[in-house]
Design an enzyme around this catalytic site. Structure first.
Site, PDB file in Angstrom:
ATOM      1  N   SER A 120       0.829  -1.199   0.000  1.00  0.00           N
ATOM      2  CA  SER A 120       0.000   0.000   0.000  1.00  0.00           C
ATOM      3  C   SER A 120       0.869   1.257   0.000  1.00  0.00           C
ATOM      4  CB  SER A 120      -0.959  -0.044   1.196  1.00  0.00           C
ATOM      5  OG  SER A 120      -1.991   0.888   1.062  1.00  0.00           O
ATOM      6  N   ASP A 141      -9.591  -5.419  -4.368  1.00  0.00           N
ATOM      7  CA  ASP A 141      -9.011  -4.409  -3.481  1.00  0.00           C
ATOM      8  C   ASP A 141      -9.913  -3.174  -3.491  1.00  0.00           C
ATOM      9  OD1 ASP A 141      -7.436  -2.320  -2.344  1.00  0.00           O
ATOM     10  OD2 ASP A 141      -5.601  -3.405  -2.879  1.00  0.00           O
ATOM     11  N   HIS A 166      -7.491  -5.823  -0.081  1.00  0.00           N
ATOM     12  CA  HIS A 166      -6.294  -5.007   0.108  1.00  0.00           C
ATOM     13  C   HIS A 166      -5.359  -5.628   1.148  1.00  0.00           C
ATOM     14  CE1 HIS A 166      -3.945  -1.373  -0.245  1.00  0.00           C
ATOM     15  NE2 HIS A 166      -4.025  -1.134   1.051  1.00  0.00           N
TER      16      HIS A 166
END
Length: 326
Positions: free
Chosen positions: A148, A277, A306
């Protein structure tokens, strides 16, 4: 037995810190020779002497960066996502430690146990902070894994400072090339989405963070089972960090354009992303990222969220290992 509430969990953590501090005071009063055989300086130790350590690095601007450094062998460095800490990599660090690697993870400035900074909460400074840590720990031939926001940090570090120190890169659910919608990125996420995140954080950070893990881990999908311990652990990590730094980091992860970084990276790079995601949509990130890399490989996981490093570690960890060994 009744499970502790998140608040009770935080209080228990505070008690642990107080006990640790008390123990540290006792140890400090003992003769230095009592522990000299166990101490390893990150500036001078060679890899065969390393064991399991954690510590603080003071950067040039006085910020203290918390890090973990476990084991020996080729180093694998883990860069965590917003607004979490190095603890988010526990499963991966234990897995790769068992496989004979040296594993390192740090808390980004303003996050976790690092200094709750009011300034410097931007990708340039994040990358520069880690460059100082990499030098202090003498990290060479390292594999960098970023999730991320940590994927943006890792890409920026590798492009900016990684020459001669980095062997491979892995981007997992990562924010590059750029998240926010712009004239050059018309399919990006509108700015008002990130403005809304900032508003919720400022209005009631605890409540915002309590709800954010639901889409993060895909717990809102039909048939999914909500894991309260996973949710509480996400909340615990998020609440450890500083509100100002986390607020600023939203701009850093959403508005930084990593296009130049991706084009400059010349090491083998694996791009891993779940096609469900809900935080960083795959079409606006991984599918574009791999086209910009010189040596990129894309692996998309059907229905993975995610937070797939936690929910699907049984799949992600072996795939990471295969890439690292390849």
């Amino acid at each position: 037995m009744k499970e502790p509430t998140p608040i009770e969990a935080i209080e228990a953590s505070r008690r642990d810190v107080l006990l640790l501090a008390a123990s540290a005071t006792v140890f400090a009063a003992m003769p230095s020779t009592a522990f000299s055989a166990k101490r390893v300086s990150p500036m001078t130790a060679n890899q065969t002497e390393r064991n399991y350590t954690m510590g603080m690095l003071k950067t040039k601007d006085g910020t203290e960066i918390f890090y973990k450094d476990w084991g020996t062998g080729q180093p694998i460095v883990f860069h965590h996502g917003w607004p979490l800490s190095s603890d988010d990599w526990d499963t991966q660090m234990l897995f790769f430690l068992d496989k004979g690697y040296r594993v390192i993870a740090h808390d980004r400035r303003g996050h976790g146990r690092s200094t709750q900074t009011a300034t410097g909460n931007d990708m340039d400074t994040y990358a520069d902070d880690f460059a100082q840590l990499a030098k202090a720990l003498d990290l060479r031939d390292a594999i960098h894994v970023g999730h991320s926001t940590g994927g943006g940090e890792a890409a920026h570090y590798v492009a900016r400072h990684g020459k001669g120190r980095v062997a491979k890169l892995v981007l997992i659910g990562a924010v590059p090339p750029i998240l926010v919608k712009t004239a050059a990125n018309p399919n990006g996420t509108p700015l008002d989405v990130f403005d809304g995140m900032r508003h919720q954080l400022a209005a009631n950070r605890a409540d915002f963070y309590w709800n954010f893990p639901i889409p993060f881990y895909g717990f809102n999908r039909e048939g999914a089972t909500l894991s309260e311990p996973v949710r509480a652990n996400w909340w615990r990590q998020a609440m450890m960090g500083g509100a100002k730094a986390q607020y600023d980091c939203i701009k850093a992860f959403s508005e930084t354009d990593f296009t130049g970084d991706l084009k400059a990276i010349d090491v083998p790079t694996l791009v891993m992303h779940g096609d469900d995601d809900q935080i960083v949509p795959v079409a606006d990130s991984a599918l574009l990222t791999v086209k910009l890399l010189k040596h990129g490989t894309l692996k998309v996981y059907e229905d993975f969220p995610h937070g797939m490093c936690t929910t699907n570690a049984d799949v992600i960890n072996p795939d990471l290992l295969a890439f690292i060994r390849s």
